[in-house]
Enzyme design. Structure first.
Site, short mmCIF file in Angstrom:
data_model
loop_
_atom_site.label_atom_id
_atom_site.label_comp_id
_atom_site.label_asym_id
_atom_site.label_seq_id
_atom_site.Cartn_x
_atom_site.Cartn_y
_atom_site.Cartn_z
N ASN A 45 16.64 8.28 23.16
CA ASN A 45 16.58 9.45 24.04
C ASN A 45 16.64 10.69 23.16
O ASN A 45 17.71 11.05 22.68
CB ASN A 45 17.75 9.42 25.03
CG ASN A 45 17.79 10.68 25.89
OD1 ASN A 45 16.83 11.43 25.92
ND2 ASN A 45 18.91 10.89 26.57
N TRP A 46 15.50 11.32 22.98
CA TRP A 46 15.44 12.48 22.07
C TRP A 46 15.94 13.77 22.73
O TRP A 46 16.04 14.79 22.08
CB TRP A 46 14.01 12.67 21.56
CG TRP A 46 13.64 11.70 20.49
CD1 TRP A 46 14.48 10.83 19.83
CD2 TRP A 46 12.33 11.49 19.91
NE1 TRP A 46 13.78 10.10 18.89
CE2 TRP A 46 12.46 10.49 18.93
CE3 TRP A 46 11.08 12.04 20.16
CZ2 TRP A 46 11.38 10.03 18.17
CZ3 TRP A 46 10.00 11.59 19.40
CH2 TRP A 46 10.14 10.60 18.42
N LYS A 47 16.18 13.72 24.02
CA LYS A 47 16.63 14.91 24.76
C LYS A 47 15.69 16.09 24.44
O LYS A 47 14.50 15.87 24.24
CB LYS A 47 18.09 15.23 24.42
CG LYS A 47 18.99 14.00 24.50
CD LYS A 47 20.44 14.32 24.47
CE LYS A 47 21.23 13.04 24.41
NZ LYS A 47 22.64 13.22 24.69
N HIS A 58 20.34 10.63 34.10
CA HIS A 58 21.16 10.83 32.90
C HIS A 58 22.29 11.80 33.25
O HIS A 58 22.10 12.73 34.04
CB HIS A 58 20.29 11.38 31.77
CG HIS A 58 21.01 11.39 30.45
ND1 HIS A 58 21.93 12.36 30.12
CD2 HIS A 58 20.95 10.54 29.40
CE1 HIS A 58 22.41 12.10 28.91
NE2 HIS A 58 21.83 10.99 28.45
N GLU A 97 23.46 14.26 31.77
CA GLU A 97 23.16 15.68 31.52
C GLU A 97 22.34 16.26 32.67
O GLU A 97 22.47 17.43 33.00
CB GLU A 97 22.42 15.83 30.18
CG GLU A 97 23.40 15.64 29.02
CD GLU A 97 22.78 15.09 27.75
OE1 GLU A 97 21.55 15.10 27.61
OE2 GLU A 97 23.55 14.63 26.88
N GLU A 152 26.48 4.56 30.59
CA GLU A 152 26.74 5.61 29.62
C GLU A 152 27.98 6.39 30.06
O GLU A 152 27.86 7.37 30.82
CB GLU A 152 25.56 6.58 29.54
CG GLU A 152 24.28 5.95 29.05
CD GLU A 152 23.42 6.97 28.31
OE1 GLU A 152 23.12 6.73 27.14
OE2 GLU A 152 23.07 8.00 28.90
N GLY A 184 27.60 11.64 22.81
CA GLY A 184 27.61 12.71 21.80
C GLY A 184 28.99 13.04 21.26
O GLY A 184 29.18 14.08 20.64
N SER A 222 27.18 7.33 21.82
CA SER A 222 27.59 7.34 20.41
C SER A 222 27.31 6.04 19.66
O SER A 222 28.10 5.63 18.81
CB SER A 222 29.06 7.73 20.28
OG SER A 222 29.25 9.04 20.75
N GLY A 245 21.10 8.38 21.62
CA GLY A 245 20.70 9.78 21.52
C GLY A 245 20.67 10.24 20.08
O GLY A 245 19.72 9.98 19.34
C1 PEP Z 1 22.51 9.76 25.54
O1 PEP Z 1 22.67 10.95 25.80
O2 PEP Z 1 21.77 9.05 26.23
C2 PEP Z 1 23.21 9.21 24.39
C3 PEP Z 1 23.43 7.95 24.37
O3 PEP Z 1 23.60 10.11 23.41
P1 PEP Z 1 24.43 9.78 22.08
O4 PEP Z 1 23.89 8.52 21.48
O5 PEP Z 1 24.21 10.99 21.20
O6 PEP Z 1 25.86 9.63 22.49
#
Ligand code: PEP
Length: 255
Positions: free
Chosen positions: A6-8, A98, A100, A174, A180, A214, A235
């Site tokens: 997931n590149w956001k 998601h 976010e 998640e 993050g 993470s 991410g």
């Molecule tokens: C995400 O936002 O989907 C995610 C898993 O981010 P990260 O790996 O940076 O925690």
């Protein structure tokens, strides 16, 4: 195993070129794919088509998914992107719900369910994200939160299946406190989610469980259990091709 990046709201063209250059070596990707492991990249909307073409021209067998879509079919919804448009871009699936999107754009459980219905009827594979906040974990309401987020979606999935739509659905657990932050859930917590889905919604519901939050080359091995975790949503770590390779090497071995 489904490994999703997931590149956001990251990665411009030059960064995408650098990322793909660092993953060169089509043979290893084919070997991993033949072992049932797939890498799927989720760029921002403007790069969906471009990234698909770049992967094809480099013989890299990566899937492409979007990070969101509109629940409405078409029409006067300025700034939105429809499921049919994603399909047109050669996209195979879409991340939905998601945290976010829920947190910054007010996406509700009902809206996520609407989007899932639209994705399924358009032939897009939905990856539905859910998970509790730190506060919800501390107050002991995890199971209630998981049911509230998954329940309305599962109802739509069952209805679609009754209508003959057999597109699979993946669930990305998640926990918000792990995204993050450098903190990950433990395998015990992921087992708890899997068992909750099974008990509340049936065996079939737990059969496409991913974990996200993470994940990196150090945390990933401790989070993997056959039959419980069917892949990862990553991410920050998967913005970097070197990290992708380290995670794949760690989990699946260098072909
Ligand atoms: C995400 O936002 O989907 C995610 C898993 O981010 P990260 O790996 O940076 O925690």
């Amino acid at each position: 195993m489904l490994m999703i990046a997931n590149w956001k709201m990251n990665m411009t063209k030059s960064e995408i070129f650098a990322f793909l250059d660092s993953l060169a070596g089509e043979d290893r990707w084919r070997a991993w794919r033949d072992r049932g492991v797939r890498l799927v990249l989720c760029p921002s909307y403007p790069y969906l088509d471009f990234l698909g073409d770049q992967c094809k021209s480099r013989n890299l067998p990566f899937g492409i998914m979007a990070q969101n879509m509109c629940a409405f079919e078409k029409g006067a919804y300025t700034g939105e992107v429809s499921a049919a448009m994603l399909k047109d871009q050669g996209v195979e699936g879409v991340l939905l719900g998601h945290s976010e999107r829920r947190q910054y754009f007010g996406e509700t459980d009902g809206a996520v369910a609407e989007k899932v219905t639209r994705a399924l009827s358009t032939g897009l594979l939905p990856v539905v994200c859910f998970g509790e906040t730190r506060q919800e974990r501390e107050s002991g309401s995890c199971a209630e939160v998981w049911s509230r987020q998954v329940g309305p979606v599962w109802e739509r999935v069952r209805k679609s299946r009754a209508e003959g739509i057999q597109t699979p659905v993946y669930w990305a657990y998640e926990p918000v406190w792990a995204i993050g932050t450098g903190q990950t859930a433990g395998l015990e917590e992921i087992r708890e989610v899997s068992s909750h889905l099974r008990k509340a919604f049936g065996e079939d519901c737990a059969s496409g469980l991913l974990y996200g939050g993470s994940v990196n080359d150090e945390s990933v091995s401790g989070l993997c259990e056959k039959g419980t975790v069917h892949g990862f949503l990553v991410g920050t770590a998967f913005l970097d091709g070197g990290n992708v390779l380290r995670v794949f090497d760690r989990l699946f071995g260098r072909p």
